[in-house]
Enzyme design. Structure first.
Site, mmCIF file in Angstrom:
data_model
loop_
_atom_site.group_PDB
_atom_site.id
_atom_site.type_symbol
_atom_site.label_atom_id
_atom_site.label_comp_id
_atom_site.label_asym_id
_atom_site.label_seq_id
_atom_site.Cartn_x
_atom_site.Cartn_y
_atom_site.Cartn_z
ATOM 1 N N ARG A 236 0.840 -1.187 0.000
ATOM 2 C CA ARG A 236 0.000 0.000 0.000
ATOM 3 C C ARG A 236 0.880 1.244 0.000
ATOM 4 N NH1 ARG A 236 -3.279 -2.842 -1.604
ATOM 5 N NH2 ARG A 236 -5.448 -3.168 -0.909
ATOM 6 N N GLU A 265 -3.972 7.464 -5.711
ATOM 7 C CA GLU A 265 -4.098 6.712 -6.950
ATOM 8 C C GLU A 265 -5.385 7.113 -7.675
ATOM 9 O OE1 GLU A 265 -3.759 2.541 -6.090
ATOM 10 O OE2 GLU A 265 -1.676 2.727 -5.419
ATOM 11 N N HIS A 284 -0.216 -0.100 -9.896
ATOM 12 C CA HIS A 284 -0.915 -0.978 -8.945
ATOM 13 C C HIS A 284 -1.536 -2.180 -9.659
ATOM 14 C CE1 HIS A 284 -2.826 -0.795 -4.679
ATOM 15 N NE2 HIS A 284 -2.470 -2.036 -5.013
#
Length: 315
Positions: A236, A265, A284
C-alpha cells in the site's frame, strides 16, 4: 435477470465486471455494476436505489455514508486482500461484516515483486533506454548480484512467504518482521523492525496499511537503511513517505526503488517520481493477472455467500 425473478437480493459490485466464475456463484442474486471509477456519490445513489445486501469492492472507498444508504447491507467483501479502502470501524458499528479474499492474488503479487526487484538490481529499464539511444554500456555498468545478499520482508503472510521462497532459491539470506505471523518457514530469520531496516540489501513491503504503520518508511527509517539498498512496495502506498523516498533516491542513499502503489491513486501528474531515474513505477497491477482476477472474484463471492447464507440459516 429481472428484479421479480430475484428472491435473495442485490449485490453491488464497485467495478464494471466480475469473473464469470464469480457471477455463477452468485446466481440467484441480482448483480449491479457501478462502473470503472465509481465515486462516493455514485455508490450512495446506487445503494439508495437498489438496497444491496452485499457490496463487492473492486474500486473506490466504502464510507459510512455509503453504508447508511442501504438498510439491507449485511456484508462488504473485498475483491482482493487489502481492506484499507473500507471504513471497517463504521461497518463494525453497524453490524456489517467485512471480508477479504485472503491469498487470492498472492502468486501474482509475489511474481510482480520479483519483477521489480530484478529490474532494480539489474538496472533493466535504464539500460533499455540507453540502448535505444545508441549507447553500449558494457564497459561501465555493474549490476547488483543478489546471491548472498539479504532480503528483508515487512510482513510474512501469503505474499511475503512466496517472495521469501524465491529468495532462498536464489541463495539470498532472508529475514522478516511480522509480529502477527502464524508460521515461519524454515530459512527465514525473524527480527525486530530496526534490525530489518539496518541489515536489508533489499527491503520489500507486504503488510496491510493501518493508522499505526502509515509512513513507516519515513526519513528516519530510510536513514537507517544500508547505503545502496533497494526498496520495493507492492503493498500500500501510504506505508511510504513519498517526499522522504524521493530525497533518498535523488541523493543516492538508495540504489533504486520499485513501486506498484502510491499514496494517491491514480498517480497524479506531474509527480516527483516521474523525474527520478532510479525509481521504477507500475500502476498498482501486481495482482492483476487472469488467474488472480478469477481467484479474487470467486473469493469475494464466496465470502458474500458465507455471510448471507449463514444469516439465512440462522434466521
Amino acid at each position: 435477470m429481472s428484479r421479480s425473478a430475484v428472491s435473495r437480493g442485490v449485490v453491488l459490485v464497485t467495478g464494471a465486471d466480475l469473473a464469470p466464475q464469480a457471477v455463477l456463484l452468485l446466481r440467484g442474486y441480482e448483480l449491479i455494476y457501478a462502473g470503472k471509477t465509481p465515486g462516493e456519490d455514485d455508490l450512495v445513489r446506487l445503494c439508495e436505489e437498489h438496497q444491496p445486501v452485499a457490496i463487492i469492492v473492486r474500486y473506490g472507498r466504502i464510507t459510512k455514508r455509503i453504508m447508511d444508504a442501504s438498510r439491507s447491507l449485511r456484508v462488504i467483501s473485498k475483491h482482493g486482500t487489502g481492506i484499507d479502502t473500507i471504513d471497517v470501524a463504521a461497518a463494525r458499528d453497524r453490524g456489517i461484516a467485512v471480508k477479504a479474499a485472503a491469498g487470492a492474488n498472492a502468486p501474482a503479487v509475489a511474481e510482480h515483486t520479483w519483477a521489480l526487484i530484478f529490474a532494480c538490481a539489474k538496472d533493466v529499464v535504464r539500460l533499455d533506454q540507453r540502448m535505444r539511444q545508441g549507447h553500449w554500456d558494457k564497459a561501465t555498468h555493474k549490476s547488483l548480484e543478489l546471491k548472498d545478499r539479504t532480503l528483508g520482508l515487512v510482513g510474512l503472510g501469503a505474499i511475503g512467504t512466496r517472495v521469501a521462497e524465491t529468495a532462498l532459491a536464489l541463495g539470498m539470506q532472508v529475514m522478516a518482521y511480522d509480529p502477527y505471523a502464524s508460521r515461519v518457514p524454515s530459512g527465514i530469520g525473524m527480527v525486530d523492525l530496526d534490525t530489518l531496516m539496518a541489515q536489508s540489501d533489499v527491503l520489500s513491503l507486504h503488510c496491510p496499511l493501518t493508522d499505526e504503520n502509515r509512513h513507516m518508511i519515513n526519513a528516519q527509517a530510510l536513514a537507517r537503511m544500508k547505503d545502496g539498498a533497494i526498496l520495493i512496495n507492492t503493498a500500500r502506498g501510504g506505508l511510504i513517505d513519498e517526499e522522504a523516498l524521493a530525497a533518498a533516491l535523488t541523493s543516492g542513499k538508495l540504489r533504486a526503488a520499485g513501486l506498484d502503489c502510491f499514496e494517491k491513486e491514480p498517480l497524479t501528474a506531474p509527480h516527483r517520481f516521474q523525474d527520478i531515474g532510479n525509481v521504477i513505477l507500475s500502476p498498482h497491477i501486481g495482482g492483476v493477472t487472469s488467474n488472480a482476477y478469477v481467484a479474487m472474484g470467486t473469493g469475494a463471492a464466496s465470502n458474500v455467500l458465507a455471510v448471507l447464507e449463514t444469516e439465512s440459516t440462522a434466521g
